[in-house]
Design a protein around this motif. Structure first.
Motif, PDB file in Angstrom:
ATOM      1  N   HIS A  95     -33.786  41.264  37.924  1.00  0.00           N
ATOM      2  CA  HIS A  95     -32.281  41.254  38.011  1.00  0.00           C
ATOM      3  C   HIS A  95     -31.994  40.872  36.398  1.00  0.00           C
ATOM      4  CE1 HIS A  95     -32.867  40.066  41.947  1.00  0.00           C
ATOM      5  NE2 HIS A  95     -31.894  40.614  42.326  1.00  0.00           N
ATOM      6  N   ALA A  96     -30.886  41.559  35.885  1.00  0.00           N
ATOM      7  CA  ALA A  96     -30.328  41.529  34.547  1.00  0.00           C
ATOM      8  C   ALA A  96     -29.255  40.765  34.706  1.00  0.00           C
ATOM      9  CB  ALA A  96     -30.050  42.965  34.067  1.00  0.00           C
ATOM     10  N   PRO A  97     -29.452  39.167  34.326  1.00  0.00           N
ATOM     11  CA  PRO A  97     -28.017  38.701  34.349  1.00  0.00           C
ATOM     12  C   PRO A  97     -27.182  38.787  33.424  1.00  0.00           C
ATOM     13  CG  PRO A  97     -29.966  37.454  33.081  1.00  0.00           C
ATOM     14  CD  PRO A  97     -30.483  38.771  33.918  1.00  0.00           C
ATOM     15  N   ARG A  98     -25.626  38.832  33.597  1.00  0.00           N
ATOM     16  CA  ARG A  98     -24.749  38.919  32.680  1.00  0.00           C
ATOM     17  C   ARG A  98     -24.430  37.605  32.293  1.00  0.00           C
ATOM     18  NH1 ARG A  98     -26.240  42.991  33.736  1.00  0.00           N
ATOM     19  NH2 ARG A  98     -25.275  44.925  34.741  1.00  0.00           N
ATOM     20  N   LEU A  99     -23.944  37.787  30.883  1.00  0.00           N
ATOM     21  CA  LEU A  99     -23.462  36.561  30.448  1.00  0.00           C
ATOM     22  C   LEU A  99     -21.842  36.595  30.228  1.00  0.00           C
ATOM     23  CD1 LEU A  99     -24.423  33.821  28.580  1.00  0.00           C
ATOM     24  CD2 LEU A  99     -24.155  34.924  26.672  1.00  0.00           C
ATOM     25  N   ALA A 100     -21.281  35.639  30.743  1.00  0.00           N
ATOM     26  CA  ALA A 100     -19.645  35.775  30.715  1.00  0.00           C
ATOM     27  C   ALA A 100     -19.071  34.726  29.895  1.00  0.00           C
ATOM     28  CB  ALA A 100     -19.212  35.672  32.224  1.00  0.00           C
ATOM     29  N   VAL A 101     -18.441  35.172  28.750  1.00  0.00           N
ATOM     30  CA  VAL A 101     -18.185  34.376  27.605  1.00  0.00           C
ATOM     31  C   VAL A 101     -16.609  34.439  27.993  1.00  0.00           C
ATOM     32  CG1 VAL A 101     -17.961  33.705  25.335  1.00  0.00           C
ATOM     33  CG2 VAL A 101     -20.093  34.794  26.331  1.00  0.00           C
ATOM     34  N   VAL A 102     -16.059  33.371  28.508  1.00  0.00           N
ATOM     35  CA  VAL A 102     -14.599  33.182  28.991  1.00  0.00           C
ATOM     36  C   VAL A 102     -13.923  31.994  28.430  1.00  0.00           C
ATOM     37  CG1 VAL A 102     -14.965  34.799  31.037  1.00  0.00           C
ATOM     38  CG2 VAL A 102     -14.955  32.117  31.158  1.00  0.00           C
ATOM     39  N   GLY A 103     -12.713  32.059  28.255  1.00  0.00           N
ATOM     40  CA  GLY A 103     -11.831  31.059  27.718  1.00  0.00           C
ATOM     41  C   GLY A 103     -10.580  31.162  28.151  1.00  0.00           C
ATOM     42  N   PRO A 104      -9.594  29.907  27.986  1.00  0.00           N
ATOM     43  CA  PRO A 104      -8.366  30.023  28.712  1.00  0.00           C
ATOM     44  C   PRO A 104      -7.251  30.522  27.855  1.00  0.00           C
ATOM     45  CG  PRO A 104      -8.906  27.861  28.160  1.00  0.00           C
ATOM     46  CD  PRO A 104     -10.203  28.744  27.981  1.00  0.00           C
ATOM     47  N   ALA A 105      -7.767  30.714  26.421  1.00  0.00           N
ATOM     48  CA  ALA A 105      -6.794  31.175  25.389  1.00  0.00           C
ATOM     49  C   ALA A 105      -7.395  31.835  24.371  1.00  0.00           C
ATOM     50  CB  ALA A 105      -6.078  30.093  25.045  1.00  0.00           C
ATOM     51  N   LYS A 106      -6.633  32.458  23.394  1.00  0.00           N
ATOM     52  CA  LYS A 106      -7.229  33.132  22.200  1.00  0.00           C
ATOM     53  C   LYS A 106      -8.028  32.088  21.157  1.00  0.00           C
ATOM     54  CE  LYS A 106      -3.675  36.752  21.775  1.00  0.00           C
ATOM     55  NZ  LYS A 106      -2.600  37.269  21.156  1.00  0.00           N
ATOM     56  N   ARG A 107      -8.646  32.458  20.241  1.00  0.00           N
ATOM     57  CA  ARG A 107      -9.139  31.761  19.223  1.00  0.00           C
ATOM     58  C   ARG A 107     -10.057  30.530  19.681  1.00  0.00           C
ATOM     59  NH1 ARG A 107      -4.080  31.550  17.915  1.00  0.00           N
ATOM     60  NH2 ARG A 107      -3.866  29.139  18.036  1.00  0.00           N
ATOM     61  N   CYS A 108     -10.956  30.783  20.982  1.00  0.00           N
ATOM     62  CA  CYS A 108     -11.891  29.791  21.428  1.00  0.00           C
ATOM     63  C   CYS A 108     -13.401  30.135  21.003  1.00  0.00           C
ATOM     64  CB  CYS A 108     -11.757  29.911  23.047  1.00  0.00           C
ATOM     65  SG  CYS A 108     -10.174  29.309  23.797  1.00  0.00           S
ATOM     66  N   GLY A 109     -13.529  31.203  20.167  1.00  0.00           N
ATOM     67  CA  GLY A 109     -15.012  31.525  19.625  1.00  0.00           C
ATOM     68  C   GLY A 109     -15.329  32.375  20.540  1.00  0.00           C
ATOM     69  N   LYS A 110     -15.014  33.115  21.322  1.00  0.00           N
ATOM     70  CA  LYS A 110     -15.587  34.176  22.377  1.00  0.00           C
ATOM     71  C   LYS A 110     -16.127  35.291  21.290  1.00  0.00           C
ATOM     72  CE  LYS A 110     -11.905  34.715  24.786  1.00  0.00           C
ATOM     73  NZ  LYS A 110     -10.994  33.565  24.079  1.00  0.00           N
ATOM     74  N   SER A 111     -15.489  35.828  20.530  1.00  0.00           N
ATOM     75  CA  SER A 111     -15.577  37.127  19.695  1.00  0.00           C
ATOM     76  C   SER A 111     -16.788  36.610  18.732  1.00  0.00           C
ATOM     77  CB  SER A 111     -14.597  37.685  19.142  1.00  0.00           C
ATOM     78  OG  SER A 111     -13.630  38.181  20.065  1.00  0.00           O
ATOM     79  N   ARG A 112     -16.544  35.418  18.255  1.00  0.00           N
ATOM     80  CA  ARG A 112     -17.628  35.104  17.413  1.00  0.00           C
ATOM     81  C   ARG A 112     -19.116  34.843  17.837  1.00  0.00           C
ATOM     82  NH1 ARG A 112     -17.001  36.505  13.871  1.00  0.00           N
ATOM     83  NH2 ARG A 112     -15.376  35.224  12.420  1.00  0.00           N
ATOM     84  N   LEU A 113     -19.010  34.457  19.154  1.00  0.00           N
ATOM     85  CA  LEU A 113     -20.315  34.357  19.660  1.00  0.00           C
ATOM     86  C   LEU A 113     -20.968  35.559  20.135  1.00  0.00           C
ATOM     87  CD1 LEU A 113     -22.554  32.914  21.122  1.00  0.00           C
ATOM     88  CD2 LEU A 113     -21.311  32.680  23.328  1.00  0.00           C
ATOM     89  N   LEU A 114     -20.127  36.680  20.474  1.00  0.00           N
ATOM     90  CA  LEU A 114     -20.465  38.169  20.524  1.00  0.00           C
ATOM     91  C   LEU A 114     -20.961  38.547  19.203  1.00  0.00           C
ATOM     92  CD1 LEU A 114     -20.306  38.967  23.455  1.00  0.00           C
ATOM     93  CD2 LEU A 114     -18.491  40.709  22.860  1.00  0.00           C
ATOM     94  N   ASP A 115     -20.285  38.391  18.321  1.00  0.00           N
ATOM     95  CA  ASP A 115     -20.869  38.780  16.994  1.00  0.00           C
ATOM     96  C   ASP A 115     -22.308  38.282  16.679  1.00  0.00           C
ATOM     97  OD1 ASP A 115     -18.543  40.135  16.282  1.00  0.00           O
ATOM     98  OD2 ASP A 115     -17.818  38.267  15.082  1.00  0.00           O
ATOM     99  N   VAL A 116     -22.750  37.185  16.840  1.00  0.00           N
ATOM    100  CA  VAL A 116     -23.979  36.608  16.664  1.00  0.00           C
ATOM    101  C   VAL A 116     -25.033  36.955  17.875  1.00  0.00           C
ATOM    102  CG1 VAL A 116     -25.573  34.601  16.451  1.00  0.00           C
ATOM    103  CG2 VAL A 116     -23.045  34.288  15.929  1.00  0.00           C
ATOM    104  N   LEU A 117     -24.558  37.412  19.027  1.00  0.00           N
ATOM    105  CA  LEU A 117     -25.410  38.010  19.937  1.00  0.00           C
ATOM    106  C   LEU A 117     -25.712  39.512  19.584  1.00  0.00           C
ATOM    107  CD1 LEU A 117     -23.641  37.167  23.346  1.00  0.00           C
ATOM    108  CD2 LEU A 117     -25.703  35.839  22.177  1.00  0.00           C
ATOM    109  N   THR A 118     -24.592  40.032  18.996  1.00  0.00           N
ATOM    110  CA  THR A 118     -24.863  41.629  18.389  1.00  0.00           C
ATOM    111  C   THR A 118     -26.041  41.654  17.683  1.00  0.00           C
ATOM    112  OG1 THR A 118     -22.666  41.984  18.880  1.00  0.00           O
ATOM    113  CG2 THR A 118     -23.640  43.458  17.485  1.00  0.00           C
ATOM    114  N   GLU A 119     -26.186  40.620  16.794  1.00  0.00           N
ATOM    115  CA  GLU A 119     -27.458  40.438  15.776  1.00  0.00           C
ATOM    116  C   GLU A 119     -28.580  40.252  16.123  1.00  0.00           C
ATOM    117  OE1 GLU A 119     -26.413  42.565  13.644  1.00  0.00           O
ATOM    118  OE2 GLU A 119     -24.160  42.485  13.731  1.00  0.00           O
ATOM    119  N   THR A 120     -28.698  39.480  17.577  1.00  0.00           N
ATOM    120  CA  THR A 120     -29.923  39.025  17.882  1.00  0.00           C
ATOM    121  C   THR A 120     -30.401  39.476  19.119  1.00  0.00           C
ATOM    122  OG1 THR A 120     -28.370  36.999  18.944  1.00  0.00           O
ATOM    123  CG2 THR A 120     -29.293  36.578  16.548  1.00  0.00           C
TER     124      THR A 120
END
Length: 373
Positions: free
Chosen positions: A49-74
């Motif tokens: 099984h290939a687990p999904r990572l769901a990075v969710v938040g109730p509003a903007k500016r919660c760090g979701k895209s920044r976490l995705l930036d770090v994931l992209t490089e690792t």
């Protein structure tokens, strides 16, 4: 923490530190889960099984895209799906699948009309959670049927919950906006990417010889059914790394799965409910608690707020609980003036979400009472 003497444990400790350098995750469990998920992308041929990572938040500016930036490089072979068609995605999936990264997923699955247009992508993400689930398409001028693999790990970031079928296949990280005093390093691609790539390559070198061993392991898990399918790769990575990671992985699994079982699947309203509750506590001179009945009466009586016309009969106690639960606020028994106890909310439970999601100046224009104590 002592990460042990093994290469795997030390590498996971380094990766954990790099993630925490740029992003504040909602808990240590979430940080450990994100670390293990990244390492698991380098062992995808081993997983059922290939687990999904769901990075969710109730509003903007919660760090979701920044976490995705770090994931992209690792992660292993990142594939950003911005404006990418489902056909292009499944044509890119091979026996060594890429890691799919989807930012602003709420714009893909948000409204029913938009979600309908992206139904094929959702189907691909659902099918790709399990090995040997294919899609068949015709190719070439003679329209020859051809099977395409869908199996690939994926991280999706967005505001609000993703479709239930994706959330059910995900390790869910519910991000929060940074509170005053919480600091992270700004992420700069030119400066920070080389170190992240070097760490990624060392993780790949460590995991490369472990594919067969990872495929053979059947770890004990504190959860069952689909949650076990989703978390198994992360726990196997932890067991291969050894050190403190086997314990940390199982603690994260148990805590985060239990938290999702308690979370409501659909919590509309955004941070408006927090701001309006804060206004009521402020107007009443910051009591230690308010009953649910009193809060509802105040909320529904505000002609400028949506709560009086919420649903068929205005906002209910159940609605209020659902809205606030997304921010970690739950009701309980509170003591009232006559000494009896009734269902209500304590002010202390709101202090952290107020700091994160409400304006520094009170909506009335007056300075609010201190949010401490």
């Amino acid at each position: 923490m002592n990460w042990g003497t093994g290469d795997g444990s030390r590498l996971l400790g380094e990766l954990r530190g790099q993630i925490a350098r740029f992003v504040i995750l909602p808990s240590e469990h979430a940080l450990n889960a994100a670390t293990l998920w990244v390492a698991a992308t380098h062992l995808q041929p081993a997983w059922q099984h290939a687990p999904r990572l769901a990075v969710v938040g109730p509003a903007k500016r919660c760090g979701k895209s920044r976490l995705l930036d770090v994931l992209t490089e690792t992660v292993h072979e990142p594939m950003l799906t911005v404006n990418t068609t489902p056909a292009a995605v499944f044509r890119s999936i091979t026996d060594q699948p890429p890691t799919l990264l989807v930012d602003e997923a709420d714009t893909i699955f948000g409204s029913p009309k938009v979600a309908e247009k992206n139904e094929e992508l959702r189907g691909l993400l659902n099918a790709g959670h399990q090995r040997n689930r294919y899609v068949t398409r015709v190719v070439g001028n003679d329209h020859t049927p051809r099977r395409f693999a869908t199996f690939a790990m994926a991280a999706l970031a967005g505001i609000g919950d993703l479709p239930d079928t994706i959330m059910d296949r995900s390790v869910v990280i519910r991000m929060r906006r940074r509170a005053e005093g919480e600091r992270v390093h700004p992420f700069r691609s030119k400066r920070d990417t080389p170190a992240l790539h070097a760490l990624r390559d060392r993780i790949a070198a460590w995991t490369g010889p472990l594919v067969d061993a990872a495929a053979d392991l059947e770890p004990d898990l504190p959860v069952e059914d689909r949650a076990a399918d989703t978390w198994e790769p992360l726990v196997i990575v932890a067991d291969l790394a050894d050190g403190p990671w086997p314990v940390l992985a199982r603690e994260a699994c148990q805590f985060m799965v239990a938290a999702e079982l308690q979370a409501e699947e659909d919590s509309p309203g955004g941070a408006r409910i927090l701001a309006d509750v804060r206004r009521i506590f402020f107007a009443r001179r910051e009591p230690d608690s308010l009953t649910t009945t009193d809060l509802l009466a105040e909320l529904r009586s505000d002609p400028e707020a949506p709560w009086g016309e919420w649903g068929r009969a205005g906002l209910t106690a159940r609605d209020l609980g659902s809205l606030l639960r997304e921010y970690g606020v739950a009701s309980g028994n509170v003591r009232i003036a006559d000494g009896t106890q009734r269902k209500g909310y304590t002010r202390s439970k709101f202090l952290d979400p107020w700091r994160r999601y409400c304006p520094a100046v009170h909506p009335t224009g007056a300075s609010p009472a201190p949010l401490t104590g």
